[in-house]
Design a protein around this motif. Structure first.
Motif, PDB file in Angstrom:
ATOM      1  N   LYS A 214       0.810  -1.222   0.000  1.00 52.09           N
ATOM      2  CA  LYS A 214       0.000   0.000   0.000  1.00 52.09           C
ATOM      3  C   LYS A 214       0.841   1.269   0.000  1.00 52.09           C
ATOM      4  N   GLY A 215       2.111   1.164   0.409  1.00 50.79           N
ATOM      5  CA  GLY A 215       2.981   2.339   0.384  1.00 50.79           C
ATOM      6  C   GLY A 215       3.706   2.545  -0.930  1.00 50.79           C
ATOM      7  N   VAL A 216       3.496   1.642  -1.887  1.00 49.63           N
ATOM      8  CA  VAL A 216       4.178   1.734  -3.182  1.00 49.63           C
ATOM      9  C   VAL A 216       3.310   2.532  -4.150  1.00 49.63           C
ATOM     10  N   ASN A 217       3.893   3.567  -4.736  1.00 53.05           N
ATOM     11  CA  ASN A 217       3.158   4.414  -5.678  1.00 53.05           C
ATOM     12  C   ASN A 217       3.147   3.801  -7.070  1.00 53.05           C
ATOM     13  N   GLU A 218       2.120   4.121  -7.837  1.00 50.89           N
ATOM     14  CA  GLU A 218       2.056   3.665  -9.224  1.00 50.89           C
ATOM     15  C   GLU A 218       3.157   4.340 -10.038  1.00 50.89           C
ATOM     16  N   ASN A 219       3.508   3.725 -11.168  1.00 50.01           N
ATOM     17  CA  ASN A 219       4.607   4.234 -11.980  1.00 50.01           C
ATOM     18  C   ASN A 219       4.315   5.616 -12.550  1.00 50.01           C
ATOM     19  N   THR A 220       5.341   6.435 -12.624  1.00 49.79           N
ATOM     20  CA  THR A 220       5.233   7.680 -13.370  1.00 49.79           C
ATOM     21  C   THR A 220       5.488   7.370 -14.849  1.00 49.79           C
ATOM     22  N   PRO A 221       5.032   8.227 -15.759  1.00 47.10           N
ATOM     23  CA  PRO A 221       5.332   8.018 -17.183  1.00 47.10           C
ATOM     24  C   PRO A 221       6.835   7.940 -17.437  1.00 47.10           C
ATOM     25  N   GLU A 222       7.610   8.704 -16.682  1.00 47.22           N
ATOM     26  CA  GLU A 222       9.063   8.688 -16.856  1.00 47.22           C
ATOM     27  C   GLU A 222       9.657   7.343 -16.471  1.00 47.22           C
ATOM     28  N   GLN A 223       9.165   6.744 -15.372  1.00 48.28           N
ATOM     29  CA  GLN A 223       9.657   5.435 -14.953  1.00 48.28           C
ATOM     30  C   GLN A 223       9.349   4.370 -16.003  1.00 48.28           C
ATOM     31  N   LEU A 224       8.161   4.431 -16.555  1.00 47.60           N
ATOM     32  CA  LEU A 224       7.773   3.461 -17.576  1.00 47.60           C
ATOM     33  C   LEU A 224       8.632   3.610 -18.829  1.00 47.60           C
ATOM     34  N   GLU A 225       8.878   4.829 -19.223  1.00 42.45           N
ATOM     35  CA  GLU A 225       9.677   5.057 -20.425  1.00 42.45           C
ATOM     36  C   GLU A 225      11.129   4.654 -20.211  1.00 42.45           C
ATOM     37  N   GLN A 226      11.649   4.894 -19.018  1.00 37.44           N
ATOM     38  CA  GLN A 226      13.026   4.461 -18.721  1.00 37.44           C
ATOM     39  C   GLN A 226      13.152   2.942 -18.825  1.00 37.44           C
ATOM     40  N   ALA A 227      12.159   2.233 -18.300  1.00 39.00           N
ATOM     41  CA  ALA A 227      12.178   0.772 -18.406  1.00 39.00           C
ATOM     42  C   ALA A 227      12.057   0.331 -19.854  1.00 39.00           C
ATOM     43  N   ALA A 228      11.197   1.003 -20.598  1.00 36.31           N
ATOM     44  CA  ALA A 228      11.024   0.650 -22.009  1.00 36.31           C
ATOM     45  C   ALA A 228      12.329   0.825 -22.776  1.00 36.31           C
ATOM     46  N   GLN A 229      13.067   1.876 -22.469  1.00 35.66           N
ATOM     47  CA  GLN A 229      14.345   2.100 -23.138  1.00 35.66           C
ATOM     48  C   GLN A 229      15.334   0.983 -22.823  1.00 35.66           C
ATOM     49  N   LEU A 230      15.324   0.497 -21.589  1.00 35.82           N
ATOM     50  CA  LEU A 230      16.200  -0.610 -21.222  1.00 35.82           C
ATOM     51  C   LEU A 230      15.843  -1.864 -22.011  1.00 35.82           C
ATOM     52  N   PHE A 231      14.551  -2.164 -22.107  1.00 38.09           N
ATOM     53  CA  PHE A 231      14.115  -3.333 -22.860  1.00 38.09           C
ATOM     54  C   PHE A 231      14.448  -3.199 -24.345  1.00 38.09           C
ATOM     55  N   ARG A 232      14.328  -1.982 -24.872  1.00 36.03           N
ATOM     56  CA  ARG A 232      14.558  -1.780 -26.313  1.00 36.03           C
ATOM     57  C   ARG A 232      16.015  -1.976 -26.713  1.00 36.03           C
ATOM     58  N   ARG A 233      16.908  -2.003 -25.747  1.00 32.91           N
ATOM     59  CA  ARG A 233      18.298  -2.306 -26.060  1.00 32.91           C
ATOM     60  C   ARG A 233      18.466  -3.754 -26.507  1.00 32.91           C
ATOM     61  N   HIS A 234      17.505  -4.603 -26.128  1.00 25.71           N
ATOM     62  CA  HIS A 234      17.641  -6.032 -26.366  1.00 25.71           C
ATOM     63  C   HIS A 234      16.503  -6.638 -27.175  1.00 25.71           C
ATOM     64  N   PHE A 235      15.326  -5.973 -27.193  1.00 33.31           N
ATOM     65  CA  PHE A 235      14.161  -6.528 -27.872  1.00 33.31           C
ATOM     66  C   PHE A 235      13.649  -5.525 -28.910  1.00 33.31           C
ATOM     67  N   ASN A 236      13.173  -6.039 -30.034  1.00 31.86           N
ATOM     68  CA  ASN A 236      12.764  -5.175 -31.134  1.00 31.86           C
ATOM     69  C   ASN A 236      11.417  -4.504 -30.890  1.00 31.86           C
ATOM     70  N   THR A 237      10.496  -5.224 -30.262  1.00 32.70           N
ATOM     71  CA  THR A 237       9.126  -4.730 -30.120  1.00 32.70           C
ATOM     72  C   THR A 237       8.749  -4.646 -28.647  1.00 32.70           C
ATOM     73  N   VAL A 238       8.657  -3.435 -28.129  1.00 27.19           N
ATOM     74  CA  VAL A 238       8.383  -3.219 -26.703  1.00 27.19           C
ATOM     75  C   VAL A 238       7.200  -2.266 -26.580  1.00 27.19           C
ATOM     76  N   TYR A 239       6.211  -2.675 -25.782  1.00 30.87           N
ATOM     77  CA  TYR A 239       5.037  -1.850 -25.561  1.00 30.87           C
ATOM     78  C   TYR A 239       4.822  -1.619 -24.067  1.00 30.87           C
ATOM     79  N   ILE A 240       4.292  -0.456 -23.743  1.00 31.02           N
ATOM     80  CA  ILE A 240       3.787  -0.199 -22.388  1.00 31.02           C
ATOM     81  C   ILE A 240       2.296  -0.459 -22.460  1.00 31.02           C
ATOM     82  N   ASN A 241       1.839  -1.503 -21.783  1.00 29.55           N
ATOM     83  CA  ASN A 241       0.461  -1.965 -21.955  1.00 29.55           C
ATOM     84  C   ASN A 241      -0.524  -1.089 -21.170  1.00 29.55           C
TER      85      ASN A 241
END
Length: 241
Positions: A214-241
């Motif tokens: 309950k103390g964990v906040n939902e992701n910010t758009p910046e956090q999601l995009e940072q993760a997406a960039q990490l995944f895109r280094r290794h995978f061709n098709t990455v989506y934020i669902n």
């Protein structure tokens, strides 16, 4: 009989196209963020004749189009692998596309045959680091990664799904390590980053259970995009669902 928790018609988040989503009862994981705690217990749900599910799928087939079909989620569907086998065979006879949303942690002959009958596997990897995965799910991720390797070796298409939980599964080094190991897999059609949410918290209250994040906040758009960039280094098709 198959223990069904609930259904969702015309679902758009659990596989390609429009889908009938069947949520099954029972799960072997205890994910801290689980949005469906009412599906965890093995007992419960509604005992359902497989033919009833076939009839539902066939009645909605016209809406599926070329991409849609039926998705089995949960809970963890492979808990009921033996009971699902006849159903999957019938769905194949009816020409209905089958998705299986699984944590990949259960392995036996029934599960292996079930995966062979599945058109697309949605493989949920909760965390790549073994210790952090154990903290997050109370379960090992060893078999999940072995299942990913089996899917690759057996030319079985799958999507990798990853829930991004701040402070629990958003570690850059873990995403990088996963990308280095799985990024070479040809059978991974896409990566879906699933934002952490609290939509299931009211269920915990109704069940008199404590929600531990309950103390964990939902992701910010910046956090999601940072993760997406990490995944895109290794995978061709990455989506934020």
């Amino acid at each position: 009989m198959i223990r069904v928790h609930s259904y969702e018609s015309m679902g758009t988040y659990d596989g390609p196209g429009l889908r009938l989503v069947v949520f099954l009862q029972g799960c072997n994981f205890r994910c801290l963020y689980c949005a469906n705690p009412d599906t965890i217990a093995y007992k419960g749900g509604t005992d359902t004749d497989p033919e009833e599910i076939v009839r539902m799928a066939v009645s909605q087939k016209a809406f599926f189009g070329k991409k849609g079909g039926i998705t089995f989620s949960g809970g963890e569907p492979t808990v009921q692998a033996k009971a699902l086998l006849p159903l999957f065979r019938r769905l194949k006879e009816e020409g209905i596309h089958i998705c299986l949303d699984t944590n990949g942690s259960i392995w036996n002959k029934d599960v292996e045959e079930l995966l062979q009958l599945t058109d697309l596997v949605l493989l949920d990897i909760k965390e790549f680091n073994p210790a952090r995965h154990q903290t997050l799910t109370k379960h090992s991720n060893e078999q999940t990664l072995l299942t990913a390797a089996w899917l690759e070796a057996n030319n079985k298409p799958f999507w990798l799904r990853y829930v991004l939980v701040p402070g629990y599964s958003d570690f850059a080094e873990d995403i990088e390590a996963m990308g280095e190991q799985l990024g070479k897999y040809n059978m991974i059609g896409r990566v879906e980053i699933l934002p952490y949410h609290k939509l299931g918290v009211h269920k915990y209250e109704a069940m008199n259970l404590e929600y531990l994040l309950k103390g964990v906040n939902e992701n910010t758009p910046e956090q999601l995009e940072q993760a997406a960039q990490l995944f895109r280094r290794h995978f061709n098709t990455v989506y934020i669902n």
